[in-house]
Design a protein around this motif. Structure first.
Motif: not given
Length: 303
Positions: A113-141
Motif C-alpha cells: 500500500w505504501a508503495a503506491t503513495h503519490g500514484k493513487r490519484w494518478r491511477l484513478v485519473g488514468l482509469s477515468l481517462l481511459i473510460g472516458f475515451g472509450f465512452m466518447l468514441a462509442l458516443a460519437l459512433y
C-alpha cells in the motif's frame, strides 16, 4: 519467476507462484477491499428490512416497499462502485508485489500500500481517462450512426452498419491493447505520469500486438469461466433461499448472496488477472529493454 522473456505457461505459472508467495498482499488485499465495499449493501438492507416493508403485495407496490427496494439495490450499486474504486488500487499494489517477487522480495500488505503513495490519484485519473475515451468514441459512433439512419436510404444504412460495426470493434480492441492494457504497471513502477503511462503502453506493445492480445483474451476468458464456476453455487443458494424464507427477508438474502459472491470472485479474479498483466509488462520490458539484466542486478545475481 524466471528472469528471461516469458512464454504463456511461464506467465500463468509465475502468476500463481506470486499469489502463493505473497497471499496477504494479493488475495488478502482483494478480499479486504471487496468485504468492506460489500458490507455497505448488507448493512443498509438489514436496516431497511427491520424498518420498512420490503415485500411487494400482489396488488402492487406500496410506497414503503418501493423506498426499501430502492435503498437496498441502490446501496448494492454504491457498493459495486466502491469495490471498483478499491479494486483499482489493488491492481496498483499487485504491480509492486509482482516487481518485488521478481527479485525474491515479499512485500507486506502495508508495504504494498505504501508503495503506491503519490500514484493513487494518478491511477484513478488514468482509469477515468481511459473510460472516458472509450465512452466518447462509442458516443460519437452512435451519433454518426443515428445521423445516417435519419438521412440515408435503407440500403446505405445496412451497408454502413456492415462496414463500420466490425471496424469499431477492431478499433476498440486495438485501443484496449495498445493504450489501455499495460499502463497501470507502467504508472506504478516507472517515474511517469498518466500520459507517460499511456505512451509506455503504446511503446511496449509495438510489434507485440497479437501476442499481447492472445494472452489478454485467454486470461479474460479463463477468469470469467472460473469466476462463474465459483459464484454460481452461491448465487443459486441465494435465489433458492430468497424463495424459501419469509418474504420479508427475501431481499436481504439476495443482497447477502450477491455480496458474498462478489467477495469470492474478487479473491481469485483480481489477484490473478492483475498479476498476469503485471507479468506481461515485465515480460515486454525484458524483451525490449533487457529488463531481466536490471532485475538480476537488483536481486544481487550480477556484480
Amino acid at each position: 519467476m524466471p528472469l528471461r522473456p516469458l512464454g504463456l505457461g511461464d506467465i500463468y505459472d509465475a502468476a500463481f507462484r506470486v499469489i502463493r508467495f505473497n497471499p496477504k498482499a494479493t488475495v488478502g488485499s482483494a478480499v479486504l477491499v471487496a468485504t468492506v465495499a460489500m458490507s455497505l449493501p448488507i448493512i443498509v438492507t438489514g436496516i431497511l428490512t427491520a424498518s420498512t416493508n420490503l415485500t411487494i403485495a400482489e396488488t402492487g407496490s406500496t410506497d414503503d416497499s418501493l423506498v426499501g427496494y430502492l435503498g437496498a439495490f441502490g446501496s448494492l450499486g454504491v457498493g459495486l462502485v466502491l469495490f471498483a474504486f478499491g479494486n483499482l488500487l489493488v491492481t496498483g499494489m499487485i504491480a509492486h508485489v509482482v516487481a518485488a517477487a521478481a527479485i525474491g522480495r515479499r512485500l507486506s500488505l502495508g508495504e504494498a500500500w505504501a508503495a503506491t503513495h503519490g500514484k493513487r490519484w494518478r491511477l484513478v485519473g488514468l482509469s477515468l481517462l481511459i473510460g472516458f475515451g472509450f465512452m466518447l468514441a462509442l458516443a460519437l459512433y452512435v451519433l454518426v450512426f443515428a445521423l445516417v439512419v435519419t438521412t440515408a436510404p435503407t440500403g446505405a444504412v445496412v451497408a454502413f452498419g456492415i462496414i463500420t460495426v466490425p471496424a469499431l470493434i477492431v478499433l476498440m480492441i486495438w485501443a484496449w491493447i495498445r493504450l489501455a492494457y499495460l499502463p497501470v504497471p507502467a504508472l506504478m513502477l516507472e517515474d511517469v505520469g498518466v500520459i507517460g503511462a499511456l505512451q509506455r503502453c503504446y511503446t511496449l506493445t509495438r510489434q507485440q500486438f497479437w501476442r499481447t492480445f492472445g494472452i489478454a483474451l485467454l486470461t479474460m476468458v479463463l477468469v470469467g469461466v472460473a469466476t462463474n464456476i465459483l459464484t454460481f453455487p452461491i448465487t443459486l443458494v441465494g435465489q433458492v433461499g430468497a424463495l424459501a424464507v419469509d418474504a420479508r427477508y427475501s431481499v436481504l438474502v439476495l443482497i447477502i448472496s450477491q455480496a458474498v459472491a462478489q467477495v469470492i470472485a474478487a479473491a481469485f479474479s483480481t489477484p490473478f488477472s492483475s498479476a498476469v498483466t503485471s507479468l506481461q509488462y515485465v515480460d515486454q520490458r525484458m524483451r525490449k529493454e533487457a529488463y531481466d539484466v536490471e532485475l538480476m542486478r537488483q536481486a544481487g545475481l550480477t556484480g
